[in-house]
Scaffold this motif. Sequence first.
Motif, short mmCIF file in Angstrom:
data_model
loop_
_atom_site.label_atom_id
_atom_site.label_comp_id
_atom_site.label_asym_id
_atom_site.label_seq_id
_atom_site.Cartn_x
_atom_site.Cartn_y
_atom_site.Cartn_z
N LYS A 34 1.47 14.47 4.92
CA LYS A 34 2.55 13.51 5.15
C LYS A 34 3.53 13.51 3.98
CE LYS A 34 3.51 8.74 6.48
NZ LYS A 34 2.96 7.42 6.82
N LEU A 35 3.01 13.58 2.75
CA LEU A 35 3.88 13.64 1.58
C LEU A 35 4.75 14.89 1.60
CD1 LEU A 35 1.40 12.39 -1.18
CD2 LEU A 35 3.47 11.21 -0.39
N LEU A 36 4.20 16.01 2.06
CA LEU A 36 4.98 17.24 2.15
C LEU A 36 6.11 17.12 3.17
CD1 LEU A 36 2.47 20.22 1.85
CD2 LEU A 36 4.44 19.76 0.40
N ASP A 71 0.85 -1.19 0.00
CA ASP A 71 0.00 0.00 0.00
C ASP A 71 0.89 1.24 0.00
OD1 ASP A 71 -1.80 2.05 0.42
OD2 ASP A 71 -2.93 1.00 1.97
N PHE A 72 0.86 1.99 -1.09
CA PHE A 72 1.70 3.19 -1.21
C PHE A 72 1.41 4.18 -0.10
CE2 PHE A 72 2.38 7.52 -2.83
CZ PHE A 72 3.72 7.45 -3.16
N PHE A 73 0.16 4.28 0.31
CA PHE A 73 -0.21 5.27 1.31
C PHE A 73 0.02 4.78 2.74
CE2 PHE A 73 -2.87 6.09 -2.48
CZ PHE A 73 -2.29 7.30 -2.84
N ARG A 74 0.64 3.60 2.86
CA ARG A 74 1.04 3.10 4.18
C ARG A 74 2.52 2.76 4.18
NH1 ARG A 74 -2.83 -1.63 5.93
NH2 ARG A 74 -1.56 -1.45 7.82
N LEU A 75 3.29 3.49 3.38
CA LEU A 75 4.74 3.32 3.39
C LEU A 75 5.33 3.96 4.64
CD1 LEU A 75 5.80 4.09 -0.31
CD2 LEU A 75 5.80 1.86 0.83
N ILE A 129 -4.68 7.43 -7.00
CA ILE A 129 -5.81 8.25 -6.56
C ILE A 129 -5.74 8.35 -5.04
CG2 ILE A 129 -8.32 8.51 -6.55
CD1 ILE A 129 -8.43 6.63 -8.96
N LEU A 130 -5.72 9.56 -4.51
CA LEU A 130 -5.66 9.71 -3.06
C LEU A 130 -6.96 9.21 -2.42
CD1 LEU A 130 -3.96 13.12 -2.22
CD2 LEU A 130 -2.94 10.89 -2.65
N PRO A 131 -6.87 8.39 -1.38
CA PRO A 131 -8.09 8.00 -0.64
C PRO A 131 -8.78 9.24 -0.10
CG PRO A 131 -6.20 6.65 0.01
CD PRO A 131 -5.66 7.76 -0.84
N GLN A 132 -10.05 9.42 -0.44
CA GLN A 132 -10.73 10.67 -0.13
C GLN A 132 -10.86 10.95 1.36
OE1 GLN A 132 -11.62 13.12 -2.45
NE2 GLN A 132 -10.19 11.79 -3.54
N ARG A 133 -11.07 9.92 2.14
CA ARG A 133 -11.27 10.14 3.57
C ARG A 133 -10.00 10.58 4.28
NH1 ARG A 133 -14.24 4.85 5.77
NH2 ARG A 133 -12.70 3.91 4.36
N LYS A 134 -8.85 10.32 3.65
CA LYS A 134 -7.57 10.68 4.26
C LYS A 134 -6.78 11.65 3.38
CE LYS A 134 -7.15 6.16 6.52
NZ LYS A 134 -6.29 4.96 6.67
N GLU A 135 -7.46 12.29 2.46
CA GLU A 135 -6.77 13.08 1.44
C GLU A 135 -5.87 14.16 2.03
OE1 GLU A 135 -8.03 15.02 -2.83
OE2 GLU A 135 -9.39 15.30 -1.13
N GLU A 186 7.16 22.24 19.78
CA GLU A 186 5.94 22.37 18.97
C GLU A 186 6.15 21.81 17.57
OE1 GLU A 186 3.39 25.96 19.62
OE2 GLU A 186 5.23 26.74 20.50
N VAL A 187 7.34 21.93 17.03
CA VAL A 187 7.62 21.37 15.71
C VAL A 187 7.44 19.86 15.72
CG1 VAL A 187 9.45 20.90 14.04
CG2 VAL A 187 9.15 23.22 14.91
N TRP A 188 8.06 19.19 16.67
CA TRP A 188 8.00 17.73 16.69
C TRP A 188 6.62 17.22 17.06
CZ3 TRP A 188 11.31 15.96 13.73
CH2 TRP A 188 12.60 16.50 13.66
N GLU A 189 5.89 17.98 17.88
CA GLU A 189 4.52 17.59 18.17
C GLU A 189 3.67 17.67 16.91
OE1 GLU A 189 1.27 16.17 20.11
OE2 GLU A 189 3.34 16.26 20.82
N SER A 190 3.92 18.71 16.09
CA SER A 190 3.19 18.86 14.83
C SER A 190 3.50 17.70 13.89
CB SER A 190 3.58 20.18 14.17
OG SER A 190 2.97 20.32 12.91
N ILE A 191 4.78 17.27 13.82
CA ILE A 191 5.16 16.16 12.96
C ILE A 191 4.50 14.87 13.40
CG2 ILE A 191 7.12 14.69 12.26
CD1 ILE A 191 8.87 17.19 12.37
N ARG A 192 4.47 14.63 14.71
CA ARG A 192 3.83 13.42 15.23
C ARG A 192 2.36 13.38 14.87
NH1 ARG A 192 7.40 14.16 19.67
NH2 ARG A 192 5.84 15.40 20.75
N ASN A 193 1.69 14.55 14.97
CA ASN A 193 0.26 14.60 14.65
C ASN A 193 0.01 14.28 13.19
OD1 ASN A 193 -0.42 15.28 17.26
ND2 ASN A 193 -0.44 17.48 16.88
N ILE A 194 0.86 14.80 12.30
CA ILE A 194 0.70 14.53 10.88
C ILE A 194 0.89 13.06 10.58
CG2 ILE A 194 1.74 14.89 8.61
CD1 ILE A 194 -0.04 17.15 9.50
#
Length: 326
Positions: free
Chosen positions: A135-137, A79-83, A123-129, A317-325
């Motif tokens: 995450k890709l960014l 699953d590409f979106f679970r790499l 195609i991006l899964p719409q519910r997680k778009e 705050e930076v690392w908390e933001s990364i964990r959330n993403i």
Amino acid sequence: RFIACPQLARTVQRCLQGAAGPGPQPVLLECAPGPGILTRTLLNAGLRVVALENNSAFLPNLQSLENSLDGQLKVIYGDFFRLDPLVTGTLKPPAMCSDKLFETMGITPVPWRADVPLKVFGILPQRKERSILWKLLFTLYECSSIYRCGRVELNIFVSEKEYKVLTAKPGDTRAYQALTVLSQVGCEIQLLHMEPWSSFVTNLKNGGLAIPKSTRLPNDHLCLVRLTPQKNLFRGGLKPTNSATFIFMVKQCLAKPKSKLIDRLNSWSLDNGGKILRALEIPKNAQTRSLYPEDYRRLFEALQNSSMFTESWFHDEVWESIRNIN
């Protein structure tokens, strides 16, 4: 998933072939090909395809097609979106590590400024778009996951409302967001095709179209968008090692898009915020939503060079933001 629509398949084929230049072509990684309708069209066009399928029910037909060809198609269960999920221990398929995927595909890393080593279609899964785009960014700016092998080109269907966000202009109160700035700084964004929602299957029990609701932005189509990482992304003061701070800075500035930039700088305890804005020729009363993406890059580089600025207070705050993403 695609409905059995030969016209759409041929349109996608033309879009993916359109950027082909002279010399050897990069591998095309097709995400969730399903019954293989588009896969066959791409193979007939002479493209070398790796099909990454996350539904085991579709694997036998795809593997049968693989066995009938002479190395032009490779089928992988994944699953590409679970790499590269942030978990410990052994991964349970279809989740997988990008390193293992590259090894299976025979992809070797190239320098960042080299040609594109890999093209991805899906195609991006719409519910997680939105979360997938974020995450890709993060992985793009950190040169991690798929971007460890170089400037991977994404050819992805996104909802029209997210396409409007990706390509918005400063001052657009509805669409101009942190995602906009970071996408435009990081990538060249090209609209390849717009397709009505009716060309895609849905999981709704009543057979209706699973169109995400949007009251603020148009959302009548899925948009095939090409995201090609910028060759000069890591010039100047922006590097993979400090990119998380840049991302967080942009998110902080656009959390309240009507606020004045000078107020945001002052909230960071910068005594020379006005001086920095004058040097960058940014009006002192500029709102955060009025800055162009490149202005945010210039601001970050100026802050990096400022003797009054330290990143240390950003880190938690930076690392908390990364964990959330993630």
